[in-house]
Each structure stands twice: as structure tokens, then as C-alpha cells.
Design an enzyme around this catalytic site. Structure first.
Site, PDB file in Angstrom:
ATOM      1  CG  HIS A 149      -1.603   1.302   1.439  1.00  0.00           C
ATOM      2  ND1 HIS A 149      -1.571   1.985   2.639  1.00  0.00           N
ATOM      3  CD2 HIS A 149      -2.316   2.080   0.596  1.00  0.00           C
ATOM      4  CE1 HIS A 149      -2.253   3.114   2.530  1.00  0.00           C
ATOM      5  NE2 HIS A 149      -2.716   3.185   1.298  1.00  0.00           N
ATOM      6  CB  VAL A 160       5.807   0.598   0.368  1.00  0.00           C
ATOM      7  CG1 VAL A 160       4.943  -0.497  -0.278  1.00  0.00           C
ATOM      8  CG2 VAL A 160       6.346   1.546  -0.698  1.00  0.00           C
ATOM      9  CD  GLU A 161       0.144   1.310   5.978  1.00  0.00           C
ATOM     10  OE1 GLU A 161      -0.779   1.487   5.165  1.00  0.00           O
ATOM     11  OE2 GLU A 161      -0.014   1.391   7.197  1.00  0.00           O
ATOM     12  CB  ILE A 162       4.805  -4.900   3.068  1.00  0.00           C
ATOM     13  CG1 ILE A 162       5.626  -4.078   2.061  1.00  0.00           C
ATOM     14  CG2 ILE A 162       4.741  -6.356   2.614  1.00  0.00           C
ATOM     15  CD1 ILE A 162       7.067  -4.476   1.958  1.00  0.00           C
ATOM     16  N   GLY A 216      -1.465   3.298   8.337  1.00  0.00           N
ATOM     17  CA  GLY A 216      -1.398   4.708   7.914  1.00  0.00           C
ATOM     18  C   GLY A 216      -2.782   5.307   7.737  1.00  0.00           C
TER      19      GLY A 216
END
Ligand SMILES: NC(=O)C1=CN([C@@H]2O[C@H](COP(=O)(O)OP(=O)(O)OC[C@H]3O[C@@H](n4cnc5c(N)ncnc54)[C@H](O)[C@@H]3O)[C@@H](O)[C@H]2O)C=CC1
Ligand SMILES: O=C(O)[C@@H](O)C(=O)[C@H](O)[C@@H](O)CO
Length: 348
Positions: A149, A160-162, A216
């Protein structure tokens, strides 16, 4: 013919897809095929991609089109006429399609009909879990599917949210993390110490559980809810609330996050001291945080103008009916400067 380490199929060339395209094109070992069902998506790519590419590339229209033509001629960029053409030889398939569960589920079922069985599957979703997206596919899809994300605009924003699903294989998670860590930052950033940006730009962070909105957006939406409540109640105008954020929390959080900030605020006692000292006030505030209904736009008393009407009216009065390209570019220059300043502090 140049051999590339990665061949990414970008499915969906809208706001995020176009910015992601510029991000991936910074990796010299990567080629990108784009697909979008919009009949005008090629002209959209040609019109908008140059502004997202690094500032080393002149953005004069003629040069911009030459840059696009060169990318296509060298096969680093391909604009596919169909989903099958886009994904069939890709090593990574990344979707940036509308935030609708049923459409993402249908998309993955279609993708895996044509894609290599070992291709990595990434979703840019703002909050739809990988496990839900893969629910109508077999386990081999769920093992490969992971949410990566980004925050808008991904060609600039470091996070970058993994978010792996319960079945996502650990090696797939490690792969996407390493991939984004190795993506160079935009060059020639205002204020950067040198024109070649060698400090790691992207900061992929792995979440340990799937929750709606991930982290986030949950934080952002909690703030949004209280902001809508305060404006709807007439405590503050939308413009002044924005100024309160940009004159305090914004600068603070650019250097220290929530916990580090309050750790400093707690003095000798650190975060524990802060929580002890501020407990009565925090308890009082937490007990009175606003609850607004996103569906109805109301907040109880129907006689009053609904919070949604107040928020929309005041925001449009402050900033116009939408964000102009001139404003977007001006904000992007500021954002680049903040990020570059952060990186200089990290690497110090
Ligand atoms: N806009 C934002 O600020 C952010 C959005 N996201 C996520 O990224 C995804 C895309 O969002 P946006 O780019 O804002 O949406 P958008 O509406 O700007 O673009 C979506 C694109 O997908 C295309 N599309 C629709 N159905 C498709 C299909 N079956 N196959 C291929 N393409 C298809 C549309 O033609 C459109 O160009 C969503 O999941 C969203 O939650 C993530 C982070 C930030
Ligand atoms: O704020 C962002 O850029 C991302 O976290 C998002 O996912 C978007 O705001 C999204 O919620 C709206 O499309």
C-alpha cells in the site's frame, strides 16, 4: 534485446498507477507493461507521465513525448491492449484498480488465467486485505498475493505498507520489501546534496496483522473524523484546522513520529512520564472525541447543517472546487524538499 531482472505488469493506470509507473521506471533493471480498460489511457500516460518522471527529464511537451517514445522503442515501457497481453510474461503483477472488493477479486481471477504461476501478485489497495482479495482464488494465489500500500504520490512518498495475508509466503513478503528498498529516489531533488540520490528513498514497513485500512490510513482517518466533527460543530473553520495541522503536527511528525514526539514531551520520564502527567487531560479528551456518520453526513441533530455539507462548503471556499495542476506541482516541490531533508537527517 536487453534482459531485465523484473517485468512488472501495472494493471490500472489512474492516479496511483501513473505515479507507480514513474517509480518503477527508476529501476534500470525493470521494464513495465501497463494496462487499463479506458480507451484513452495511452494519451493519459503520454500526457501525465512526464510530470511524474525525474526532473532530469525536461518536461517540455516535445521532449516529454520523445522520452515516452524512447521508453516504448527500447521496450522498457509497453502499453498493452488487453489484460492478457499485459500479464502473460510479467514476473510481477501490481494492481491499482478501483477500491472495490468484488472488482479486485474478479481481477485476480482473470489475471491468474494468463499470468505465470510463479508471478508475484501485489495490490496497491488502501485497505482491502490480501486474504479477502484472494478469497475466490486457489491457495497458490493467496500464497503469492500481498498488499503493497503506497501513499499518494508513490513516485515521491517513502512509505509502502506491506500487508501479507495469513497464507502469503514469507519469501514473497521479503521480495516486495527488498524490491521497494532498492528503488532509487527521484534525482535532482530541491536541496539535495548531490544530483544522484544515493540514500535509500523508500521505507517499506511490514504489518503483522491484516486490519481494515492497515495502519497509515487508520491513523489518517481517525484524525479526519475528529477534524470533520470539529468543523461540523463550528469549533474551527476547515482552513484554520488545516493551518493548525501544518503549523504544528505536520512539521513535528516530519521529524519524529507519534511515540518519539511524546517520549520527548515526557521529559526525564519519557513516554511513561508523558502518559502519567497527561492522563487526566487525555482521558477527558478521549471521552469526548467526535463521532460523525460518513454515510449520512449527519451528526445527530438534523436541524443543524450536516457536518459533511459544512466540510465540503468550507473546503471549497478555501481551496476552490478541486486541486489545480499548478497547486499539485507546487505542493510536490514542498513535499520533495521535506522528504529530502528527512533523508539527510537519516543518513547523518
Ligand atoms: N488515490 C490515492 O490517494 C490512493 C489510492 N490507493 C489505492 O489505489 C487503487 C487505485 O486508486 P486510484 O489510482 O486513486 O484510482 P483511479 O480511479 O484514479 O484509477 C483506477 C484505474 O483503474 C482502471 N480500472 C478499472 N477497472 C479496471 C480493471 N478491471 N482492470 C484494469 N484497470 C481498471 C480505471 O480505468 C482507472 O484508470 C485503489 O485500490 C486505491 O485504494 C492507494 C493509495 C493512495
Ligand atoms: O493517503 C494516502 O495517500 C493513502 O493512504 C490512501 O490510501 C488514500 O488516501 C486513500 O485512502 C484514498 O484513495
Amino acid at each position: 534485446m536487453t534482459e531485465y531482472t523484473h517485468h512488472i505488469a501495472l494493471v490500472g493506470a489512474g492516479t496511483i498507477g501513473l505515479s507507480m509507473l514513474a517509480l518503477h521506471l527508476r529501476r534500470p533493471d525493470t521494464k513495465v507493461t501497463v494496462y487499463d480498460p479506458r480507451p484513452d489511457y495511452e494519451s493519459l500516460v503520454r500526457a501525465q507521465l512526464p510530470a511524474f518522471l525525474d526532473s532530469t527529464l525536461s518536461t517540455s511537451r516535445e521532449v516529454s513525448q520523445n522520452v515516452i517514445n524512447d521508453l516504448i522503442a527500447s521496450s522498457r515501457l509497453t502499453l498493452a491492449p488487453s489484460l492478457q497481453d499485459a500479464v502473460q510474461s510479467a514476473t510481477i503483477i501490481q494492481e491499482q484498480t478501483p477500491e472495490k472488493l468484488d472488482s479486485k477479486q474478479a481481477l485476480w481471477k482473470e489475471v491468474v488465467r494468463f499470468a505465470d504461476r510463479e508471478a508475484h501478485l501485489w495490490s496497491s489497495s488502501s485497505g482491502i486485505a490480501a486474504s479477502k482479495q484472494a478469497a475466490e482464488c486457489d491457495d497458490h494465489v493467496a500464497e503469492r498475493l500481498v498488499v503493497a500500500h503506497p501513499f499518494n504520490p508513490p513516485h515521491l512518498m517513502p512509505l509502502v505498507e506491506i500487508v501479507p495475508g495469513p497464507q502469503t509466503k514469507p519469501e514473497r513478503v521479503e521480495f516486495v520489501k527488498t524490491y521497494f528498498e532498492d528503488v532509487p529516489g527521484p534525482s535532482h531533488l530541491p536541496g539535495s546534496r548531490n544530483s544522484q540520490d544515493r540514500v535509500q528513498h523508500y521505507r517499506p514497513i511490514i504489518l503483522h496483522k491484516e486490519v481494515p485500512g492497515f495502519v497509515g490510513n487508520r491513523l489518517a482517518f481517525a484524525l479526519l473524523r475528529e477534524a470533520c466533527y470539529l468543523v461540523g460543530e463550528g469549533v474551527v473553520s476547515a482552513r484554520d484546522l488545516d493551518s493548525i495541522v501544518t503549523a504544528s503536527l505536520g512539521p513535528r511528525w516530519a521529524g519524529s513520529g507519534v511515540f518519539e514526539s511524546y517520549h520527548a514531551g515526557g521529559g526525564e520520564g519519557g513516554i511513561g512520564g508523558f502518559l502519567d502527567k497527561l492522563a487526566p487531560t487525555v482521558k477527558d479528551v478521549w471521552g469526548q472525541l467526535g463521532r460523525v456518520d460518513i454515510q449520512t453526513g449527519g451528526q445527530g441533530d438534523d436541524e443543524k447543517e450536516k457536518w459533511r455539507e459544512v466540510v465540503v462548503r468550507q473546503t471549497e471556499e478555501a481551496y476552490g472546487p478541486n486541486t489545480s495542476e499548478e497547486t499539485r506541482l507546487r505542493k510536490e516541490v514542498m513535499l520533495r524538499g521535506v522528504i529530502e531533508m528527512q533523508k539527510q537527517c537519516w543518513s547523518a
